[in-house]
Enzyme design. Sequence first.
Site, PDB file in Angstrom:
ATOM      1  N   TYR A 129       0.841  -1.205   0.000  1.00 49.35           N
ATOM      2  CA  TYR A 129       0.000   0.000   0.000  1.00 49.35           C
ATOM      3  C   TYR A 129       0.876   1.255   0.000  1.00 49.35           C
ATOM      4  CZ  TYR A 129      -2.992   3.631   2.125  1.00 49.35           C
ATOM      5  OH  TYR A 129      -3.660   4.801   2.396  1.00 49.35           O
TER       6      TYR A 129
HETATM    7  N1  LIG Z   1      -7.700   4.606   6.299  1.00 50.43           N
HETATM    8  C1  LIG Z   1      -6.719   5.378   6.722  1.00 50.43           C
HETATM    9  O1  LIG Z   1      -6.409   5.455   7.923  1.00 50.43           O
HETATM   10  C2  LIG Z   1      -5.946   6.199   5.724  1.00 50.43           C
HETATM   11  C3  LIG Z   1      -4.858   6.937   6.171  1.00 50.43           C
HETATM   12  C4  LIG Z   1      -4.207   7.788   5.260  1.00 50.43           C
HETATM   13  C5  LIG Z   1      -4.650   7.865   3.950  1.00 50.43           C
HETATM   14  N2  LIG Z   1      -5.708   7.121   3.523  1.00 50.43           N
HETATM   15  C6  LIG Z   1      -6.148   7.291   2.130  1.00 50.43           C
HETATM   16  O2  LIG Z   1      -7.173   8.277   2.106  1.00 50.43           O
HETATM   17  C7  LIG Z   1      -7.977   8.118   0.923  1.00 50.43           C
HETATM   18  C8  LIG Z   1      -9.450   8.233   1.279  1.00 50.43           C
HETATM   19  O3  LIG Z   1      -9.778   7.378   2.350  1.00 50.43           O
HETATM   20  P1  LIG Z   1     -11.310   6.995   2.646  1.00 50.43           P
HETATM   21  O4  LIG Z   1     -11.317   6.296   3.940  1.00 50.43           O
HETATM   22  O5  LIG Z   1     -12.188   8.148   2.389  1.00 50.43           O
HETATM   23  O6  LIG Z   1     -11.525   5.922   1.466  1.00 50.43           O
HETATM   24  P2  LIG Z   1     -12.811   5.037   1.109  1.00 50.43           P
HETATM   25  O7  LIG Z   1     -13.955   5.387   1.975  1.00 50.43           O
HETATM   26  O8  LIG Z   1     -12.368   3.608   1.068  1.00 50.43           O
HETATM   27  O9  LIG Z   1     -13.152   5.519  -0.377  1.00 50.43           O
HETATM   28  C9  LIG Z   1     -12.446   5.106  -1.479  1.00 50.43           C
HETATM   29  C10 LIG Z   1     -13.298   5.349  -2.719  1.00 50.43           C
HETATM   30  O10 LIG Z   1     -12.565   4.914  -3.879  1.00 50.43           O
HETATM   31  C11 LIG Z   1     -13.511   4.409  -4.787  1.00 50.43           C
HETATM   32  N3  LIG Z   1     -12.950   3.488  -5.769  1.00 50.43           N
HETATM   33  C12 LIG Z   1     -12.325   2.309  -5.544  1.00 50.43           C
HETATM   34  N4  LIG Z   1     -12.054   1.695  -6.708  1.00 50.43           N
HETATM   35  C13 LIG Z   1     -12.520   2.513  -7.698  1.00 50.43           C
HETATM   36  C14 LIG Z   1     -12.560   2.422  -9.104  1.00 50.43           C
HETATM   37  N5  LIG Z   1     -12.074   1.349  -9.759  1.00 50.43           N
HETATM   38  N6  LIG Z   1     -13.097   3.436  -9.812  1.00 50.43           N
HETATM   39  C15 LIG Z   1     -13.626   4.521  -9.174  1.00 50.43           C
HETATM   40  N7  LIG Z   1     -13.634   4.657  -7.829  1.00 50.43           N
HETATM   41  C16 LIG Z   1     -13.099   3.658  -7.090  1.00 50.43           C
HETATM   42  C17 LIG Z   1     -14.497   3.638  -3.903  1.00 50.43           C
HETATM   43  O11 LIG Z   1     -15.693   3.432  -4.628  1.00 50.43           O
HETATM   44  P3  LIG Z   1     -16.955   2.599  -3.998  1.00 50.43           P
HETATM   45  O12 LIG Z   1     -17.643   3.570  -3.091  1.00 50.43           O
HETATM   46  O13 LIG Z   1     -17.753   2.232  -5.204  1.00 50.43           O
HETATM   47  O14 LIG Z   1     -16.387   1.409  -3.268  1.00 50.43           O
HETATM   48  C18 LIG Z   1     -14.628   4.562  -2.712  1.00 50.43           C
HETATM   49  O15 LIG Z   1     -15.708   5.441  -2.871  1.00 50.43           O
HETATM   50  C19 LIG Z   1      -7.577   6.771   0.325  1.00 50.43           C
HETATM   51  O16 LIG Z   1      -6.716   7.023  -0.770  1.00 50.43           O
HETATM   52  C20 LIG Z   1      -6.790   6.094   1.458  1.00 50.43           C
HETATM   53  O17 LIG Z   1      -5.808   5.219   0.954  1.00 50.43           O
HETATM   54  C21 LIG Z   1      -6.345   6.302   4.383  1.00 50.43           C
END
Ligand SMILES: NC(=O)c1ccc[n+]([C@@H]2O[C@H](COP(=O)([O-])OP(=O)(O)OC[C@H]3O[C@@H](n4cnc5c(N)ncnc54)[C@H](OP(=O)(O)O)[C@@H]3O)[C@@H](O)[C@H]2O)c1
Length: 218
Positions: A129
Amino acid sequence: MNVLVVGANGQIGTLLVDKLKENDTHTPIAFVRKQEQVDKFQDKDVEARLGNLESSVSDIKKQMDGIDAVVFTAGSGGSTGTDKTMLIDLDGAVKVMEAAEDMNIKRFIMVSAFQADVRDNWNDDMKPYYAAKHYADRFLMNSDLEYTIVRPGALENEMGLGKVSITRALTEFTDPITIPREDVAELIVKALDNPKTYLQSFDVTSGDDPIEEALNTL
Ligand SMILES: NC(=O)c1ccc[n+]([C@@H]2O[C@H](COP(=O)([O-])OP(=O)(O)OC[C@H]3O[C@@H](n4cnc5c(N)ncnc54)[C@H](OP(=O)(O)O)[C@@H]3O)[C@@H](O)[C@H]2O)c1
């Protein structure tokens, strides 16, 4: 600005679209992968465009007419394998950058991850990741785009505090290394047309500085 939110149906994406909708100077356009998600945003009076990060650059470009800025906040999520991490968090992100460059869209904000820039600090279980985030960020830094790379700490769903700590080159870890998603969304709204954030990349966690003040130190 007309802001294409890639990953609009996600947790940060949803908060960001709502905030952009309330904002006088920006208009959100949701980039989502399912028709029902398009319908959901249209019901909220938000334009939504159907696209998929696993499609081609030319297909992604078709969703970029009239766009002034792109925010990439998509991700494959924790329940998929490394194959999807590579296809979405790395190749998907790079395809959106290539599409933006081809469409002459300059402004690009990337939601990366805390310490993705420092290999020695990657958690063993999450190395693929971090590698995906790292190389997507490097591609962006080598592009002609006016980028801002935001590397948030562990995301939480608590209400935003409005106060953050921003660090360009972290020398020591101090608690907390978490941040509410709402504060990340607010920071993105405030960064969009703040030139001090252009060509910058930084870690961000909850902290003591009001978001706008923290951005103005960059
Ligand atoms: N979790 C953590 O603690 C953390 C920490 C630092 C950074 N981040 C990063 O922060 C960002 C946002 O996090 P979040 O929690 O808001 O993420 P999230 O809720 O998992 O949202 C990710 C979105 O990406 C979309 N997606 C996935 N595959 C796709 C595709 N093929 N085409 C179009 N859209 C697609 C998903 O669509 P669907 O709704 O259809 O599934 C979902 O809406 C991510 O990049 C994550 O890696 C996360």
